[in-house]
Design a protein around this motif. Sequence first.
Motif, PDB file in Angstrom:
ATOM      1  N   ARG A 330       0.834  -1.204   0.000  1.00 50.80           N
ATOM      2  CA  ARG A 330       0.000   0.000   0.000  1.00 50.80           C
ATOM      3  C   ARG A 330       0.865   1.249   0.000  1.00 50.80           C
ATOM      4  O   ARG A 330       0.499   2.278  -0.575  1.00 50.80           O
ATOM      5  CB  ARG A 330      -0.918   0.019   1.231  1.00 50.80           C
ATOM      6  N   MET A 331       2.018   1.182   0.671  1.00 51.11           N
ATOM      7  CA  MET A 331       2.899   2.334   0.728  1.00 51.11           C
ATOM      8  C   MET A 331       3.790   2.429  -0.505  1.00 51.11           C
ATOM      9  O   MET A 331       4.080   3.532  -0.976  1.00 51.11           O
ATOM     10  CB  MET A 331       3.788   2.266   1.975  1.00 51.11           C
ATOM     11  N   GLY A 332       4.223   1.270  -1.024  1.00 52.50           N
ATOM     12  CA  GLY A 332       5.238   1.307  -2.074  1.00 52.50           C
ATOM     13  C   GLY A 332       4.912   0.594  -3.356  1.00 52.50           C
ATOM     14  O   GLY A 332       5.744   0.538  -4.253  1.00 52.50           O
ATOM     15  N   PHE A 341       9.541  -2.013  -0.415  1.00 49.39           N
ATOM     16  CA  PHE A 341      10.180  -1.453   0.777  1.00 49.39           C
ATOM     17  C   PHE A 341      10.931  -0.176   0.428  1.00 49.39           C
ATOM     18  O   PHE A 341      10.827   0.835   1.137  1.00 49.39           O
ATOM     19  CB  PHE A 341      11.135  -2.482   1.382  1.00 49.39           C
ATOM     20  N   LEU A 342      11.706  -0.207  -0.653  1.00 49.25           N
ATOM     21  CA  LEU A 342      12.437   0.996  -1.059  1.00 49.25           C
ATOM     22  C   LEU A 342      11.485   2.137  -1.386  1.00 49.25           C
ATOM     23  O   LEU A 342      11.728   3.295  -1.032  1.00 49.25           O
ATOM     24  CB  LEU A 342      13.324   0.680  -2.264  1.00 49.25           C
ATOM     25  N   ALA A 343      10.384   1.824  -2.069  1.00 48.43           N
ATOM     26  CA  ALA A 343       9.406   2.860  -2.415  1.00 48.43           C
ATOM     27  C   ALA A 343       8.762   3.453  -1.160  1.00 48.43           C
ATOM     28  O   ALA A 343       8.536   4.663  -1.079  1.00 48.43           O
ATOM     29  CB  ALA A 343       8.339   2.291  -3.344  1.00 48.43           C
ATOM     30  N   LEU A 487       7.715   4.194  -7.136  1.00 48.80           N
ATOM     31  CA  LEU A 487       9.037   3.823  -7.653  1.00 48.80           C
ATOM     32  C   LEU A 487       9.971   3.546  -6.476  1.00 48.80           C
ATOM     33  O   LEU A 487       9.819   4.117  -5.397  1.00 48.80           O
ATOM     34  CB  LEU A 487       9.598   4.974  -8.496  1.00 48.80           C
ATOM     35  N   PRO A 488      10.946   2.628  -6.685  1.00 46.71           N
ATOM     36  CA  PRO A 488      11.240   1.869  -7.900  1.00 46.71           C
ATOM     37  C   PRO A 488      10.296   0.669  -8.052  1.00 46.71           C
ATOM     38  O   PRO A 488       9.616   0.288  -7.111  1.00 46.71           O
ATOM     39  CB  PRO A 488      12.672   1.395  -7.660  1.00 46.71           C
ATOM     40  N   GLY A 489      10.306   0.107  -9.232  1.00 48.70           N
ATOM     41  CA  GLY A 489       9.515  -1.088  -9.503  1.00 48.70           C
ATOM     42  C   GLY A 489       8.264  -0.814 -10.286  1.00 48.70           C
ATOM     43  O   GLY A 489       7.897  -1.587 -11.171  1.00 48.70           O
ATOM     44  N   GLY A 490       7.566   0.281  -9.987  1.00 48.37           N
ATOM     45  CA  GLY A 490       6.354   0.615 -10.709  1.00 48.37           C
ATOM     46  C   GLY A 490       6.656   1.362 -11.998  1.00 48.37           C
ATOM     47  O   GLY A 490       7.797   1.699 -12.296  1.00 48.37           O
TER      48      GLY A 490
END
Length: 522
Positions: A330-332, A341-343, A487-490
């Motif tokens: 939900r957060m990242g 987690f990074l996001a 971000l990252p990932g999205g």
Amino acid sequence: MTSLVGTGVLLRFNLRRDRVMIPVWVVVNALMVLSMPNTLKGLYGTAAERADLLHQVAGNSSLRALVGPVFDDSLGALTAWRVGVYAGALAAVTGLLVVVRHTREEEESGRQELLASGVVGRRASLTAALLAATVASGVLGLLVTAGLAGQGAVGALTFGLGLAAVGLHFATTAAIAAQLTESARLARGLTAGALGAAFVLRAAGDSGSTDGSSVLSWLSPLGWLSQLRPFAGERWWVLLLFAAVIAGQGTLAYVLAGRRDLGMSFVPTRPGPASGRLGTAGALAWRLQRGSVLGWSIGFFLAGVIYGGLTDSVADLVGDNDKAREIFERMGGRSGLTDAFLASMTGMLGLVAALYVVASVLRLHGEETSTRAEPLLANAVGRLRWAAGHLVIAFGGSALLMLLAGLGLVVGHGKDAGPILGACLVQVPAVWVIGGLTVLLYGLAPRLAPSAWGVAGAVLLIGWVGPALDVPQGVLDLSPFGHLPKLPGGSMEWTPVLVLLALAVALVTAGLAGLRRRDVTT
């Protein structure tokens, strides 16, 4: 005692002036604490899951540096562990802001001299300021004690008293700094530096010890809060340590207050050059705010390093816990646990950067209300040119903070430099919207400008607590950070970023137009 004459009147006046600031800081802090037991119950609902968490914390020095050691697997003990350090830091910030606002800032503005001409004792102002900080800390302690009583009355009382004690500790530290310096800005900076040193000492000590027994942890008042061990075999005698230091610092502040003239200090400010590097309004703004920029920059870089160091172990910490994974998503975003987690961490750093931009923009308000801006504007310096110097530092500084946070994450994580830096910089438009709203309030209604702290606090609360409480998406969307790509990932979505940038520009433009048309505060 004639030196305390008028204390009651000044206390009521201080509380009236802080009728917005104190409730906002206290309520945000209390809600952060009180939301945690239900969150932890959903994350670690069984004794086996909580025991596994204790094992993971014991073997993860980076996590202990971030939030401290954990001493028991009850929900109350886990709550004190998870939010204790940060709730204590927020209580400390509340105390230092209240005390400096009603002591050195009043002297710097000249209002204290006007009050002193009446029937007001020599130490009444300092006493009223400390009492206002006591009210703020006491209310926080009562709210936390009442809210956590269901987890154990004794532990709740211990934790509430500990948070109040941390707030009073740094309130008395601020009282000493206010006697030593001629500037409210420097008094706040020195006390904030002491708070930062306390956090670093605690982090260094806790990272090397699983039970908080390190000497470094005992050198930090934030470490003392952990050593109280609420809900885990309470150590009441640690409160005596708090009481002794608070009494000692308060006594020293009273002694110093009685030995100096009004408006003076024991460490006078060194006069600077009136030409050369300070030949422009922008150069003067940089001179006034460079210490703040440096302190925030160091803090963001170190925070990035710590969060980056946790990234590789987040999968072990979460394990098969679907609720924890859901919160991170939900957060990242849903691009994978590490990216989520990074996001989420870059989002949290963005929320904190919003506090910086509010403080930096409100420096304009402080310069104006203290009448230091009036001599500048009486010369060949236009209002927009004067304001532009501070706004460049506010908005450019927030971008610098996020860049340094990204570099810290890269150093701690050791890879993915490009995506991480992009994830940090994409937070900047949302930070600038908060800054733009602050400019709007300052330009159109300067008396309401400090309420920007309330906006920043509400945004921080939504971003920090909202995902854990599973609040509706509509509530999360009230924050500008809720519209940013994960971000990252999205996938990178430019539309919300450009809309937020346009909104920030519009808010700043409207605020500057209001500043140009209204009277300067005298």
